[in-house]
Enzyme design. Structure first.
Site, PDB file in Angstrom:
ATOM      1  N   GLY A  48      50.949  54.027 -23.741  1.00 11.32           N
ATOM      2  CA  GLY A  48      52.218  54.309 -23.067  1.00 11.32           C
ATOM      3  C   GLY A  48      53.283  53.396 -23.649  1.00 11.32           C
ATOM      4  O   GLY A  48      53.890  52.584 -22.961  1.00 11.32           O
ATOM      5  N   THR A  51      58.561  53.897 -24.083  1.00 11.65           N
ATOM      6  CA  THR A  51      59.752  53.643 -23.262  1.00 11.65           C
ATOM      7  C   THR A  51      59.446  52.512 -22.276  1.00 11.65           C
ATOM      8  O   THR A  51      58.294  52.114 -22.118  1.00 11.65           O
ATOM      9  CB  THR A  51      60.175  54.883 -22.429  1.00 11.65           C
ATOM     10  OG1 THR A  51      59.093  55.228 -21.551  1.00 11.65           O
ATOM     11  CG2 THR A  51      60.505  56.087 -23.295  1.00 11.65           C
ATOM     12  N   GLU A  75      55.315  62.187 -27.156  1.00 13.68           N
ATOM     13  CA  GLU A  75      56.756  62.393 -27.298  1.00 13.68           C
ATOM     14  C   GLU A  75      57.048  63.579 -28.213  1.00 13.68           C
ATOM     15  O   GLU A  75      56.169  64.039 -28.936  1.00 13.68           O
ATOM     16  CB  GLU A  75      57.414  61.120 -27.867  1.00 13.68           C
ATOM     17  CG  GLU A  75      57.263  59.875 -26.991  1.00 13.68           C
ATOM     18  CD  GLU A  75      58.019  59.941 -25.671  1.00 13.68           C
ATOM     19  OE1 GLU A  75      58.797  60.893 -25.453  1.00 13.68           O
ATOM     20  OE2 GLU A  75      57.821  59.029 -24.840  1.00 13.68           O
ATOM     21  N   ASP A 111      47.916  63.167 -26.168  1.00 14.55           N
ATOM     22  CA  ASP A 111      47.626  63.025 -24.743  1.00 14.55           C
ATOM     23  C   ASP A 111      46.705  61.827 -24.521  1.00 14.55           C
ATOM     24  O   ASP A 111      45.514  61.896 -24.803  1.00 14.55           O
ATOM     25  CB  ASP A 111      46.975  64.316 -24.225  1.00 14.55           C
ATOM     26  CG  ASP A 111      46.557  64.217 -22.768  1.00 14.55           C
ATOM     27  OD1 ASP A 111      46.941  63.228 -22.104  1.00 14.55           O
ATOM     28  OD2 ASP A 111      45.851  65.127 -22.296  1.00 14.55           O
ATOM     29  N   ALA A 112      47.264  60.740 -24.000  1.00 12.35           N
ATOM     30  CA  ALA A 112      46.492  59.503 -23.816  1.00 12.35           C
ATOM     31  C   ALA A 112      45.367  59.656 -22.801  1.00 12.35           C
ATOM     32  O   ALA A 112      44.470  58.821 -22.734  1.00 12.35           O
ATOM     33  CB  ALA A 112      47.420  58.366 -23.398  1.00 12.35           C
ATOM     34  N   LEU A 139      51.024  53.787 -18.714  1.00 13.12           N
ATOM     35  CA  LEU A 139      51.285  55.230 -18.688  1.00 13.12           C
ATOM     36  C   LEU A 139      52.041  55.627 -17.428  1.00 13.12           C
ATOM     37  O   LEU A 139      51.714  55.182 -16.340  1.00 13.12           O
ATOM     38  CB  LEU A 139      49.976  56.017 -18.708  1.00 13.12           C
ATOM     39  CG  LEU A 139      49.253  56.214 -20.034  1.00 13.12           C
ATOM     40  CD1 LEU A 139      48.142  57.232 -19.839  1.00 13.12           C
ATOM     41  CD2 LEU A 139      50.172  56.662 -21.143  1.00 13.12           C
ATOM     42  N   ALA A 140      53.045  56.480 -17.604  1.00 15.99           N
ATOM     43  CA  ALA A 140      53.724  57.067 -16.439  1.00 15.99           C
ATOM     44  C   ALA A 140      53.804  58.559 -16.699  1.00 15.99           C
ATOM     45  O   ALA A 140      54.581  59.013 -17.522  1.00 15.99           O
ATOM     46  CB  ALA A 140      55.119  56.479 -16.296  1.00 15.99           C
ATOM     47  N   TYR A 225      53.993  48.603  -9.332  1.00 11.72           N
ATOM     48  CA  TYR A 225      55.162  48.225  -8.541  1.00 11.72           C
ATOM     49  C   TYR A 225      54.752  48.260  -7.081  1.00 11.72           C
ATOM     50  O   TYR A 225      54.021  49.159  -6.669  1.00 11.72           O
ATOM     51  CB  TYR A 225      56.322  49.208  -8.804  1.00 11.72           C
ATOM     52  CG  TYR A 225      57.564  48.912  -7.987  1.00 11.72           C
ATOM     53  CD1 TYR A 225      58.338  47.784  -8.264  1.00 11.72           C
ATOM     54  CD2 TYR A 225      57.959  49.741  -6.943  1.00 11.72           C
ATOM     55  CE1 TYR A 225      59.464  47.492  -7.511  1.00 11.72           C
ATOM     56  CE2 TYR A 225      59.091  49.458  -6.190  1.00 11.72           C
ATOM     57  CZ  TYR A 225      59.839  48.330  -6.479  1.00 11.72           C
ATOM     58  OH  TYR A 225      60.954  48.041  -5.733  1.00 11.72           O
ATOM     59  N   TYR A 235      57.050  54.659  -1.198  1.00 17.26           N
ATOM     60  CA  TYR A 235      56.324  54.120  -2.345  1.00 17.26           C
ATOM     61  C   TYR A 235      54.968  53.528  -1.945  1.00 17.26           C
ATOM     62  O   TYR A 235      53.955  54.211  -1.992  1.00 17.26           O
ATOM     63  CB  TYR A 235      57.179  53.078  -3.100  1.00 17.26           C
ATOM     64  CG  TYR A 235      56.688  52.906  -4.513  1.00 17.26           C
ATOM     65  CD1 TYR A 235      57.277  53.587  -5.572  1.00 17.26           C
ATOM     66  CD2 TYR A 235      55.577  52.124  -4.804  1.00 17.26           C
ATOM     67  CE1 TYR A 235      56.789  53.472  -6.865  1.00 17.26           C
ATOM     68  CE2 TYR A 235      55.074  52.001  -6.084  1.00 17.26           C
ATOM     69  CZ  TYR A 235      55.686  52.678  -7.113  1.00 17.26           C
ATOM     70  OH  TYR A 235      55.188  52.571  -8.388  1.00 17.26           O
TER      71      TYR A 235
END
Length: 397
Positions: A48, A51, A75, A111-112, A139-140, A225, A235
């Protein structure tokens, strides 16, 4: 072509190659300004890597520690008619800068979540680096194709137990709205854990370990997070929180797995920043606009690169390796200061559409958002003709 920003919903559908390069160059300059990282990693895999925090990790490892890096991402390249994704241009800019600096840089675009991607990365490490001494998992993705069955699983950004109602900002109209989000059902909770939890991180570390490509003393971190009571309903107490709790479970399992080679596995809890991922979460843009204003006033504002550089230089490699009770590295410590959080709580009921830009750093939020896609960088001529086709050293899966 001449490329201007076009925003739809919470994504910008155009990107600027020169602006993305300016973004990467600025991050590199920031890391270099901090001097070399004495005991840093030398061979780093970033899953990932294109970005946000993943890109910042790759930059910090390479330009703080002269590390050879392999970056994995999914990407889109540009064509003569259409710009590529920001992550493509970021990765191209990183690759160019790394090679100029004489550093090893290889990228895998695929594709990770897939076993094929893992196998390709193992092959690359064996051929070029032998082993890696750090694995960053950043990864997101809203969807995951399960490697065992090929089934496509979608995550859901939802509260659990009751409808979530809160003041949010419509970033298209620049006005405050009441956001209502229906609670998740059991299947949506389970699916979100499958997509965004720790299972894939475990699969990566198992594959790398079995292939013998993890060095003695290897460190792995996955990013998370937690936030505060302001964002908890959507969240931490929602589907995303369940997935992030699963990262804690995985980190414990991976720690056991790596103990024979004195390896470490930790979740790093990071601060809220403007990313494509956070823009999609109701309430986050408004909360970020508030916390940015307060943290800038208090001189403790950080973006992705500042956070990651501080983590590498003061927690992971140099400085004191401090964790909380759940073995997490807490880089959200400045954001969670009571001086920031209480001010946010006091501010929340006062904000209206009319005073949004005065009471919060909403304009700063909007500018940061566009910068993610390469727009609004100083020194970039946005009236100039640019070539959207940018090629670099990437293995396409």
């Amino acid at each position: 072509m001449i490329i201007a920003p076009k925003v739809r919903g919470f994504i910008c559908t155009t990107t600027h190659p020169a602006g993305c390069e300016a973004n990467v160059r600025q991050q590199i300059a920031y890391v270099k300004s901090k001097g070399p990282l004495a005991n840093g990693p030398k061979r780093v895999l970033v899953i990932g890597a294109s970005t946000g925090y993943g890109l910042a990790s790759r930059i910090t490892a390479a330009f703080g520690s002269d590390a050879a890096t392999i970056g994995v991402f999914l990407e889109k390249a540009g064509t003569e008619k259409k710009p590529g994704s920001a992550g493509w241009y970021n990765s191209a800019a990183f690759d160019k800068a790394a090679k100029e600096a004489g550093l090893y840089s290889k990228s895998v675009n695929g594709d990770a979540f897939s076993d094929e991607c893992r196998a390709k990365v193992v092959e690359l490490i064996k051929a070029d680096l032998g082993q890696v001494d750090m694995v960053v998992y950043s990864l997101a993705s809203p969807v995951r194709k399960l490697p065992a069955t090929g089934e496509l699983i979608r995550s859901a950004l939802k509260p659990i137990g009751e409808v979530y109602t809160a003041t949010a900002v419509d970033t298209n109209k620049d006005e405050l709205i009441e956001a209502h989000v229906e609670p998740a059902n059991e299947e949506e909770i389970a699916n979100t854990i499958k997509v965004m939890g720790g299972e894939d991180w475990e699969l990566w570390l198992q594959a790398l370990d079995q292939a013998g490509v993890l060095a003695e003393g290897v460190k792995t971190v996955a990013y998370s997070y937690i936030g505060t009571d302001i964002t908890w309903p959507i969240y931490w107490h929602g589907t995303l929180g369940r997935a992030k709790e699963d990262l804690d479970r995985a980190s414990s399992a991976i720690r056991q797995q790596l103990s024979s080679k004195n390896g470490t596995a930790n979740v790093a809890v990071l601060k809220s920043v403007v990313t494509q991922a956070s823009a999609a979460i109701p309430v986050m843009p408004l909360y970020i606009a508030m916390s940015f204003k307060l943290m800038k006033e208090q001189g403790i504002h950080e973006g992705c690169i500042e956070q990651i550089q501080r983590m590498f230089y003061t927690r992971l490699f140099d400085g004191e390796f401090v964790t909380d009770d759940a073995q997490r590295i807490r880089m959200d410590d400045w954001e969670l200061r009571e001086s920031v959080q209480q001010a946010c709580r006091d501010l929340w009921p006062q904000v209206t559409t009319e005073n949004l830009s005065q009471l919060t750093d909403y304009q700063g939020y909007k500018a940061e958002f566009l910068k993610l896609f390469g727009f609004g960088w100083e020194g970039v001529d946005y009236t100039a003709d640019v070539n959207p086709e940018v090629n670099f050293d990437v293995v396409a899966m």
